[in-house]
Design a protein around this motif. Structure first.
Motif, mmCIF file in Angstrom:
data_model
loop_
_atom_site.group_PDB
_atom_site.id
_atom_site.type_symbol
_atom_site.label_atom_id
_atom_site.label_comp_id
_atom_site.label_asym_id
_atom_site.label_seq_id
_atom_site.Cartn_x
_atom_site.Cartn_y
_atom_site.Cartn_z
ATOM 1 N N TYR A 51 0.871 -1.175 0.000
ATOM 2 C CA TYR A 51 0.000 0.000 0.000
ATOM 3 C C TYR A 51 0.902 1.217 0.000
ATOM 4 C CZ TYR A 51 -4.229 2.690 1.065
ATOM 5 O OH TYR A 51 -5.294 3.548 0.995
ATOM 6 N N TYR B 100 2.250 12.077 0.292
ATOM 7 C CA TYR B 100 1.918 13.162 1.195
ATOM 8 C C TYR B 100 2.575 14.429 0.666
ATOM 9 C CZ TYR B 100 -0.186 10.383 4.915
ATOM 10 O OH TYR B 100 -1.037 9.578 5.659
ATOM 11 N N LYS C 266 3.799 18.405 1.771
ATOM 12 C CA LYS C 266 4.152 19.164 2.969
ATOM 13 C C LYS C 266 4.583 20.572 2.611
ATOM 14 C CE LYS C 266 6.980 19.052 7.139
ATOM 15 N NZ LYS C 266 7.264 20.494 7.077
ATOM 16 N N GLU D 131 4.352 23.165 8.296
ATOM 17 C CA GLU D 131 3.103 22.435 8.462
ATOM 18 C C GLU D 131 3.398 20.949 8.477
ATOM 19 O OE1 GLU D 131 0.275 25.602 6.006
ATOM 20 O OE2 GLU D 131 0.091 23.445 5.663
ATOM 21 N N GLY D 132 2.451 20.166 8.994
ATOM 22 C CA GLY D 132 2.611 18.725 8.929
ATOM 23 C C GLY D 132 2.264 18.211 7.545
ATOM 24 N N PRO D 133 2.729 17.009 7.198
ATOM 25 C CA PRO D 133 2.364 16.423 5.905
ATOM 26 C C PRO D 133 0.856 16.207 5.808
ATOM 27 C CG PRO D 133 4.159 15.191 6.958
ATOM 28 C CD PRO D 133 3.624 16.132 7.976
ATOM 29 N N PHE E 145 -2.183 14.169 3.521
ATOM 30 C CA PHE E 145 -2.409 13.064 2.588
ATOM 31 C C PHE E 145 -2.891 13.583 1.242
ATOM 32 C CE2 PHE E 145 -3.569 9.010 1.042
ATOM 33 C CZ PHE E 145 -4.816 9.119 0.452
ATOM 34 N N PHE F 115 6.276 13.609 -0.260
ATOM 35 C CA PHE F 115 6.839 12.393 0.315
ATOM 36 C C PHE F 115 6.073 11.184 -0.198
ATOM 37 C CE2 PHE F 115 9.850 14.019 3.309
ATOM 38 C CZ PHE F 115 9.353 15.241 3.735
ATOM 39 N N LEU G 37 4.021 3.633 8.564
ATOM 40 C CA LEU G 37 4.425 4.071 7.242
ATOM 41 C C LEU G 37 5.940 4.228 7.196
ATOM 42 C CD1 LEU G 37 1.854 6.917 6.426
ATOM 43 C CD2 LEU G 37 1.912 4.604 5.489
ATOM 44 N N PHE H 21 8.648 6.272 5.020
ATOM 45 C CA PHE H 21 8.685 7.412 4.117
ATOM 46 C C PHE H 21 9.988 7.484 3.344
ATOM 47 C CE2 PHE H 21 5.066 10.155 5.135
ATOM 48 C CZ PHE H 21 4.609 9.612 6.325
#
Lengths: 115, 114
Positions: free
Chosen positions: B32, B36, B38, B42-44, B46, B89, B102, B104
């Motif tokens: 899977y 992402y 970014k 800020e945060g990543p 989806f 990412f 996950l 990355f």
């Protein structure tokens, strides 16, 4: 707020100090993750909670790192006797499901600088 | 060892053109894959995902392609817009036995120029 909230946003610590980073996930989210992102790198997995249970802590780099989520909501990542190599952004993420396919919602991160 | 690799640290594309971001993985247990996005400070967030039973997934301007035999995936953005400028990412997971974590890549900085 509606998103994942992390505090403090920025933390400067002297080498040897203990630090505590807080994560407030999205309300009702079952799963909570901590990731460490060093400069120029991707996020690296630290640990995973499903409700209050810590199901995976295989990514914690040493026994100086400890995470808890005692009531299945807010989580704290504690780093004891900080070292310069601990300098990074610590990202918290939550997911509404306990299943493995769930999308992760990330907070803005806590940037730790160890002098 | 880097199980998910993004070999291009940066990419510059003109507005309106196609952006193609690449990702390779080494762990054959990954089934899977996610992208992402970014922005700074800020945060990543989806963007899009694909299961290994598919070879393509499309969502608006974003399409992810998976070549399982080559252990390669790519994200296509068309047409590219200035607001797409961000770090992208690639991430992968094992749906069973992977512990729900996950892995990355190191990210690709996309710059969409006017």
């Amino acid at each position: 707020g509606a998103g994942v909230s992390q505090s403090p946003r920025y933390k400067v610590a002297k080498r040897g100090q203990d630090v505590a980073l807080r994560c407030d996930p999205i309300s009702g989210h079952v799963s909570l993750f901590w990731y460490q992102q060093a400069l120029g790198q991707g996020p690296e997995f630290l640990t995973y909670f499903q409700n209050e249970a810590q199901l995976d802590k295989s990514g914690l780099p040493s026994d100086r790192f400890f995470a808890e989520r005692p009531e299945g909501s807010v989580s704290t990542l504690k780093i004891q006797r900080t070292q310069q190599e601990d300098s990074a952004v610590y990202l918290c993420a939550s997911s509404p499901t306990s299943g493995v396919g769930g999308e992760l919602f990330f907070g803005e991160g806590s940037r730790l600088t160890v002098l | 060892d880097q199980q998910v690799k993004q070999n291009s640290p940066s990419l510059s594309v003109q507005e309106g053109r196609i952006s193609i971001l690449n990702c390779d993985y080494t762990n054959s247990m990954f089934d899977y894959f996610l992208w992402y996005k970014k922005y700074p400070a800020e945060g990543p967030t989806f963007l899009i995902s694909i299961s290994s039973i598919k070879d393509k997934n499309e969502d608006g301007r974003f399409t992810v392609f998976l070549n399982k035999s080559a252990k390669h995936l790519s994200l296509h953005i068309v047409p590219s817009q200035p607001g797409d400028s961000a770090v992208y990412f690639c991430a992968a997971k094992e749906l069973t036995g992977g512990g729900n974590k996950l892995t990355f890549g190191t990210g690709t900085q996309l710059k969409v120029e006017l």
